[in-house]
Design a protein around this motif. Structure first.
Motif, PDB file in Angstrom:
ATOM      1  N   CYS A 106     -29.423   7.080  33.252  1.00  0.00           N
ATOM      2  CA  CYS A 106     -29.154   6.184  32.643  1.00  0.00           C
ATOM      3  C   CYS A 106     -29.962   5.238  33.780  1.00  0.00           C
ATOM      4  O   CYS A 106     -29.455   5.458  34.685  1.00  0.00           O
ATOM      5  CB  CYS A 106     -27.760   6.060  32.178  1.00  0.00           C
ATOM      6  N   ASN A 159     -20.584  -2.410  31.590  1.00  0.00           N
ATOM      7  CA  ASN A 159     -21.140  -3.206  31.905  1.00  0.00           C
ATOM      8  C   ASN A 159     -20.784  -4.572  32.706  1.00  0.00           C
ATOM      9  O   ASN A 159     -21.114  -4.895  34.070  1.00  0.00           O
ATOM     10  CB  ASN A 159     -21.839  -4.597  30.551  1.00  0.00           C
ATOM     11  N   LYS A 213     -28.966  -6.136  31.192  1.00  0.00           N
ATOM     12  CA  LYS A 213     -29.713  -6.691  30.080  1.00  0.00           C
ATOM     13  C   LYS A 213     -30.640  -5.319  29.494  1.00  0.00           C
ATOM     14  O   LYS A 213     -30.341  -5.376  28.004  1.00  0.00           O
ATOM     15  CB  LYS A 213     -31.306  -6.829  29.979  1.00  0.00           C
ATOM     16  N   ASP A 214     -30.355  -4.046  29.573  1.00  0.00           N
ATOM     17  CA  ASP A 214     -30.406  -3.009  29.385  1.00  0.00           C
ATOM     18  C   ASP A 214     -30.460  -1.057  29.540  1.00  0.00           C
ATOM     19  O   ASP A 214     -30.395  -1.806  30.965  1.00  0.00           O
ATOM     20  CB  ASP A 214     -32.557  -2.292  29.620  1.00  0.00           C
ATOM     21  N   ARG A 215     -30.083  -0.641  28.559  1.00  0.00           N
ATOM     22  CA  ARG A 215     -30.041   0.884  29.515  1.00  0.00           C
ATOM     23  C   ARG A 215     -31.218   1.580  28.770  1.00  0.00           C
ATOM     24  O   ARG A 215     -30.932   1.808  27.511  1.00  0.00           O
ATOM     25  CB  ARG A 215     -28.697   1.091  28.835  1.00  0.00           C
ATOM     26  N   LYS A 216     -31.490   2.666  29.835  1.00  0.00           N
ATOM     27  CA  LYS A 216     -31.986   3.544  29.218  1.00  0.00           C
ATOM     28  C   LYS A 216     -32.276   4.674  29.728  1.00  0.00           C
ATOM     29  O   LYS A 216     -32.059   5.326  30.439  1.00  0.00           O
ATOM     30  CB  LYS A 216     -34.012   2.955  29.800  1.00  0.00           C
ATOM     31  N   CYS A 238     -24.913   7.539  30.057  1.00  0.00           N
ATOM     32  CA  CYS A 238     -25.156   5.450  29.808  1.00  0.00           C
ATOM     33  C   CYS A 238     -23.551   5.162  29.471  1.00  0.00           C
ATOM     34  O   CYS A 238     -23.355   4.400  29.706  1.00  0.00           O
ATOM     35  CB  CYS A 238     -25.808   5.356  28.992  1.00  0.00           C
ATOM     36  N   SER A 283     -31.209  -2.789  39.756  1.00  0.00           N
ATOM     37  CA  SER A 283     -30.553  -2.154  38.797  1.00  0.00           C
ATOM     38  C   SER A 283     -30.271  -1.033  39.689  1.00  0.00           C
ATOM     39  O   SER A 283     -29.790  -0.307  40.981  1.00  0.00           O
ATOM     40  CB  SER A 283     -32.220  -1.351  38.497  1.00  0.00           C
TER      41      SER A 283
END
Length: 184
Positions: free
Chosen positions: A59, A30, A42-45, A25, A68
Motif C-alpha cells: 500500500c 489515517n 489523501k490517497d491509498r493505493k 492498506c 508518503s
C-alpha cells in the motif's frame, strides 16, 4: 461438474481468499500516518502479488505534499506452489554473506522490533525491514529529509503494523509461532 473440476475450483477460490486476506492498506490508520507525516492522507493505493510460494500486499499512502509511506507485507502463501518461504527469503537477503563495510546502503540491525529488523538505505532514502514469524514487512517513509527521523518514523509505523498483524481476536494472525532464524 466433475469432482476434479470442483477441487480445482475450490483450490482457486481458497488461493484467491488467501490473497484477499492480506490488506496492507488496512494495517495503518489515517491517524497513525498523520501523526508521523504531520499531514492528511489523501490517497491509498493498494496492490497484491503472488509469486510462487510468496504473497505480497502493498500500500502506498500519499499526502498532498511529497510526504508518503510505502508498506509492503510478504508472507508464505499456504495455497501457493512450493518454493522459498518468506523466512527463507529473508535469510537469503539479510544473512547471505558479509556486507561491504564501506557501503552506507548495507543492512543495519534495528533492535527491538519483531524477530529481527534491519534498516537499509542512504542518507537520502531507505527502508525498514522487519521479520516476525513467517511474515516480513518493508516500510519506507518519503518526504522526510533526516535519516534518523525517517528511521524513527518507520519504527513507529512498524510497531503499529506488527500489533495489527498478530491479533487472533480480529482473525488476522498471519504469523506462525516465533522460531529462531536459521544460521547462514
Amino acid at each position: 461438474m466433475s469432482p476434479i473440476q470442483l477441487m480445482v475450483m475450490l483450490a482457486a477460490l481458497h488461493a484467491a481468499d488467501t490473497v484477499r486476506s492480506i490488506d496492507a492498506c488496512a494495517l495503518l490508520t489515517n491517524a497513525d500516518l498523520e501523526s508521523i507525516l504531520g499531514e492528511t492522507i489523501k490517497d491509498r493505493k493498494p496492490g497484491t502479488q503472488v509469486a510462487g510460494a510468496l504473497t505480497t500486499s502493498q500500500c502506498f499512502f500519499a499526502s498532498a505534499s511529497a510526504r508518503s509511506v510505502s508498506l509492503t507485507l510478504t508472507r508464505t502463501n499456504p495455497a501457493g506452489r512450493s518454493g522459498v518461504t518468506a523466512r527463507e527469503y529473508w535469510r537469503k537477503q539479510f544473512h547471505a554473506g558479509e556486507h561491504d563495510a564501506e557501503d552506507d546502503r548495507r543492512a543495519r540491525p534495528v533492535p527491538g522490533l519483531g524477530d529481527e529488523a534491519f534498516w537499509t538505505g542512504t542518507r537520502f532514502a531507505g527502508a525498514l525491514y522487519v521479520l516476525r514469524g513467517d511474515v516480513f514487512l518493508r516500510i519506507s517513509v518519503g518526504g522526510i529529509g533526516d535519516e534518523k527521523a525517517r528511521i524513527d518514523a518507520s519504527k513507529r509505523l512498524a510497531r503499529e503494523v506488527l500489533r495489527r498483524v498478530k491479533n487472533p481476536e480480529l482473525g488476522n494472525d498471519l504469523t506462525n509461532s516465533k522460531s529462531q532464524i536459521p544460521n547462514s
